[in-house]
Design an enzyme around this catalytic site. Structure first.
Site, short mmCIF file in Angstrom:
data_model
loop_
_atom_site.label_atom_id
_atom_site.label_comp_id
_atom_site.label_asym_id
_atom_site.label_seq_id
_atom_site.Cartn_x
_atom_site.Cartn_y
_atom_site.Cartn_z
N GLU A 290 21.89 20.47 27.62
CA GLU A 290 21.76 20.96 28.75
C GLU A 290 22.58 20.59 29.88
OE1 GLU A 290 17.13 22.28 28.91
OE2 GLU A 290 17.35 20.28 29.62
N GLY B 56 13.35 26.56 30.96
CA GLY B 56 12.43 26.09 32.03
C GLY B 56 11.96 27.15 32.92
N GLY B 57 12.85 27.64 33.83
CA GLY B 57 11.95 28.81 34.80
C GLY B 57 11.31 29.92 33.98
N GLY C 147 18.24 25.18 36.29
CA GLY C 147 17.67 25.77 37.40
C GLY C 147 18.59 26.28 38.53
N SER D 136 19.10 27.58 32.56
CA SER D 136 19.01 29.05 33.10
C SER D 136 19.19 29.93 31.79
CB SER D 136 20.26 29.08 34.02
OG SER D 136 20.26 28.64 35.15
N GLU E 299 16.41 15.56 34.56
CA GLU E 299 15.81 15.13 35.73
C GLU E 299 15.06 13.72 35.60
OE1 GLU E 299 13.27 18.59 35.36
OE2 GLU E 299 15.04 20.00 36.13
N HIS F 297 15.41 14.34 29.54
CA HIS F 297 15.63 15.24 30.46
C HIS F 297 16.72 14.74 31.22
CE1 HIS F 297 15.57 18.77 32.94
NE2 HIS F 297 15.34 19.35 31.91
N ASN G 170 9.74 24.31 28.61
CA ASN G 170 9.60 23.26 29.51
C ASN G 170 9.10 23.62 30.84
OD1 ASN G 170 9.73 20.89 31.07
ND2 ASN G 170 12.07 20.55 31.07
N TRP G 171 7.77 23.52 30.92
CA TRP G 171 7.06 23.73 32.15
C TRP G 171 7.20 22.89 33.30
CZ3 TRP G 171 1.33 25.71 30.75
CH2 TRP G 171 1.40 26.85 30.15
N LYS G 172 7.86 21.63 33.19
CA LYS G 172 8.22 20.81 34.29
C LYS G 172 6.60 20.41 35.09
CE LYS G 172 12.85 22.18 34.04
NZ LYS G 172 14.02 22.20 34.65
P1 PGA Z 1 16.13 26.20 33.39
O1 PGA Z 1 15.55 24.69 32.89
O2 PGA Z 1 15.80 27.07 32.31
O3 PGA Z 1 14.94 26.62 34.69
O4 PGA Z 1 17.36 25.86 33.96
C1 PGA Z 1 15.89 24.32 31.41
C2 PGA Z 1 15.55 22.84 31.37
O5 PGA Z 1 15.53 21.98 32.36
O6 PGA Z 1 14.99 22.31 30.26
#
Ligand code: PGA
Length: 254
Positions: free
Chosen positions: A170, A237-238, A176, A216, A100, A98, A9-11
């Protein structure tokens, strides 16, 4: 048997050229690594999506996804993108729900249920995200929260439609933050989710549902997480912004 999936997930990261660069590296590294029932997915911003689909042509185990879609089929919704548009360029997945989007864009389970229907009607597979906040976990409400997200978001579907879903657990406190759920904490929730799917649909539907862990996740902690019986991969994500890290997570299943 259910698919093992590692989805990035590149956001809202990487400009167009950076994104193409990272994806080209990923393709080069994963093309011989994704085997069997496994799949690698990158969910990019809309800007990159069409080009990434083109780059992935011929690699049947690498798919692309979007990170959102509007609930309406089409119409006067300035700035929005429809599921039909996403389907038309050859993407396969859409992340929905998600945390966010829930937190910053006010997406509720009720709205997400509509988005799920529209995405499925356009023959795309939703990656439906659920998870509790730190406050909810500390108040021991995490099972109730997960259950209501399932009931209100996706349990209106019939079994045939539900079978197209990927679920991603999640925990909001792990996204994050560098704090990962322990493999025991994650497995406990994944087993709970699968049990709820058995109760609503059937053992067979539950056994065939891919449930990802996200929050994470990195090449160091992925092996222990993915070794849990109910964890079928990750939503990353990251670490998906770095081709080497993402591919190392994909390779955990080899
Ligand atoms: P993260 O994000 O791996 O940076 O914690 C995961 C996500 O939001 O899908």
């Amino acid at each position: 048997m259910r698919k093992k999936i590692v989805a990035g997930n590149w956001k809202m990261n990487l400009d167009y050229n950076e994104g193409l660069g990272v994806f080209s590296e990923i393709i080069n590294m994963v093309k011989d690594e994704v085997t069997g029932t496994q799949e690698a997915v990158i969910c990019s911003p809309f800007i990159h999506l069409h080009s990434l689909v083109q780059l992935a042509k011929g690699y049947t185990k690498v798919s692309l996804g979007a990170q959102n879609a509007h609930q309406a089929e089409s119409g006067a919704y300035t700035g929005e993108t429809s599921a039909k548009m996403i389907k038309s360029i050859g993407a396969a997945y859409v992340i929905l729900g998600h945390s966010e989007r829930r937190q910053y864009f006010g997406e509720t389970n009720e709205l997400l249920a509509k988005k799920i229907d529209t995405v499925l009607a356009n023959d795309l597979r939703p990656i439906f995200c659920i998870g509790e906040t730190l406050q909810e976990r500390e108040a021991n409400q995490h099972f109730d929260i997960i259950k209501s997200q399932l009931v209100e978001g996706v349990f209106h579907l019939d079994a045939a439609h539900f079978s197209k879903l990927v679920i991603a657990y999640e925990p909001v406190w792990a996204i994050g933050t560098g704090v990962t759920a322990s493999s025991e904490q994650a497995q406990e929730i994944h087993a709970f989710i699968r049990k709820e799917i058995v109760a609503k649909y059937s053992q067979e539907v539950a056994d065939n549902t891919t449930i990802l862990y996200g929050g994470s996740c990195n090449p160091k902690n992925a092996p222990e997480l993915f070794a849990q019986p109910d964890i079928d991969g990750g939503l990353i994500g990251g670490a998906s912004l770095k081709s080497r890290d993402f591919v190392d997570i994909v390779k955990v299943f080899n």
